[in-house]
Write a protein that holds these residues in place. Structure first.
Motif, PDB file in Angstrom:
ATOM      1  N   GLY A  99       0.814  -1.204   0.000  1.00  0.00           N
ATOM      2  CA  GLY A  99       0.000   0.000   0.000  1.00  0.00           C
ATOM      3  C   GLY A  99       0.848   1.255   0.000  1.00  0.00           C
ATOM      4  N   ARG A 100       0.314   2.267   0.682  1.00  0.00           N
ATOM      5  CA  ARG A 100       1.007   3.558   0.734  1.00  0.00           C
ATOM      6  C   ARG A 100       2.374   3.451   1.394  1.00  0.00           C
ATOM      7  N   TRP A 101       2.475   2.641   2.432  1.00  0.00           N
ATOM      8  CA  TRP A 101       3.753   2.486   3.138  1.00  0.00           C
ATOM      9  C   TRP A 101       4.816   1.937   2.201  1.00  0.00           C
ATOM     10  N   ARG A 102       4.457   0.957   1.435  1.00  0.00           N
ATOM     11  CA  ARG A 102       5.393   0.360   0.480  1.00  0.00           C
ATOM     12  C   ARG A 102       5.797   1.388  -0.586  1.00  0.00           C
ATOM     13  N   GLU A 103       4.841   2.181  -1.044  1.00  0.00           N
ATOM     14  CA  GLU A 103       5.145   3.227  -2.029  1.00  0.00           C
ATOM     15  C   GLU A 103       6.084   4.269  -1.448  1.00  0.00           C
ATOM     16  N   TRP A 104       5.856   4.661  -0.177  1.00  0.00           N
ATOM     17  CA  TRP A 104       6.728   5.630   0.476  1.00  0.00           C
ATOM     18  C   TRP A 104       8.147   5.072   0.581  1.00  0.00           C
ATOM     19  N   LEU A 105       8.254   3.812   0.966  1.00  0.00           N
ATOM     20  CA  LEU A 105       9.577   3.193   1.086  1.00  0.00           C
ATOM     21  C   LEU A 105      10.287   3.127  -0.266  1.00  0.00           C
ATOM     22  N   GLU A 106       9.541   2.849  -1.307  1.00  0.00           N
ATOM     23  CA  GLU A 106      10.146   2.815  -2.647  1.00  0.00           C
ATOM     24  C   GLU A 106      10.646   4.196  -3.056  1.00  0.00           C
ATOM     25  N   ARG A 107       9.865   5.240  -2.775  1.00  0.00           N
ATOM     26  CA  ARG A 107      10.309   6.610  -3.078  1.00  0.00           C
ATOM     27  C   ARG A 107      11.545   6.954  -2.249  1.00  0.00           C
TER      28      ARG A 107
END
Length: 162
Positions: free
Chosen positions: A84-92
């Motif tokens: 979710g959003r957490w995974r997207e934040w970590l990728e960024r």
């Protein structure tokens, strides 16, 4: 009675343990040592504690990188979902770390010095984001040295000021 070498060895052990288990406070130990222990140069105490802290945090760093295989109950089950959003934040964050090494070093340095964001979390995220080992160790050590150096001289400064 412990000798200076014995106290420094104990400080090293406590600093490694506190790096691995956040419930142990090396800050309280260091203040107690400075207030009640023999004359230990502030810089030497800061070097010993910073070295132990980085040594302990390297286990988190390497575990997040996947270089250390954790026991099964510590590993997350792969559900096949993209996240979710957490995974997207970590990728960024990972992309930022790779594209902006000065920014990465600054975040690590501030975290190691002020623990905002908590250095334990930053160590894990830095390992996962594939931050270069040299960047992690150098900035982490400098930040931890500044933190514990300031902590070691604080009681003497306060006493001299009063």
């Amino acid at each position: 009675m412990l000798t200076v070498i014995g106290l420094l060895s104990t400080a090293f052990g406590v600093s490694v343990a506190s790096a691995l288990l956040p419930l142990i406070s090396v800050e309280l130990f260091a203040i107690g040592l400075v207030l009640n222990g023999p004359e230990i140069p502030w810089w030497l105490l800061a070097v010993v504690i910073a070295t132990g802290q980085i040594g302990g945090k390297l286990l988190h760093f390497y575990a997040a990188r996947g270089a250390i295989r954790l026991p099964k109950f510590f590993r997350r089950k792969n559900t096949g979902e993209k996240g979710g959003r957490w995974r997207e934040w970590l990728e960024r964050f990972r992309v930022n770390c790779q594209q902006r090494p000065v920014w990465t070093g600054a975040v690590l340095l501030v975290s190691a010095t002020a623990s905002l964001p908590p250095f334990a979390a930053v160590a894990v995220i830095a390992g996962w984001a594939k931050v270069p080992l040299s960047t992690f160790v150098i900035t982490g050590f400098i930040g931890r040295f500044v933190r514990f150096g300031a902590l070691a001289i604080a009681p003497g400064v306060i006493v001299a000021w009063l």
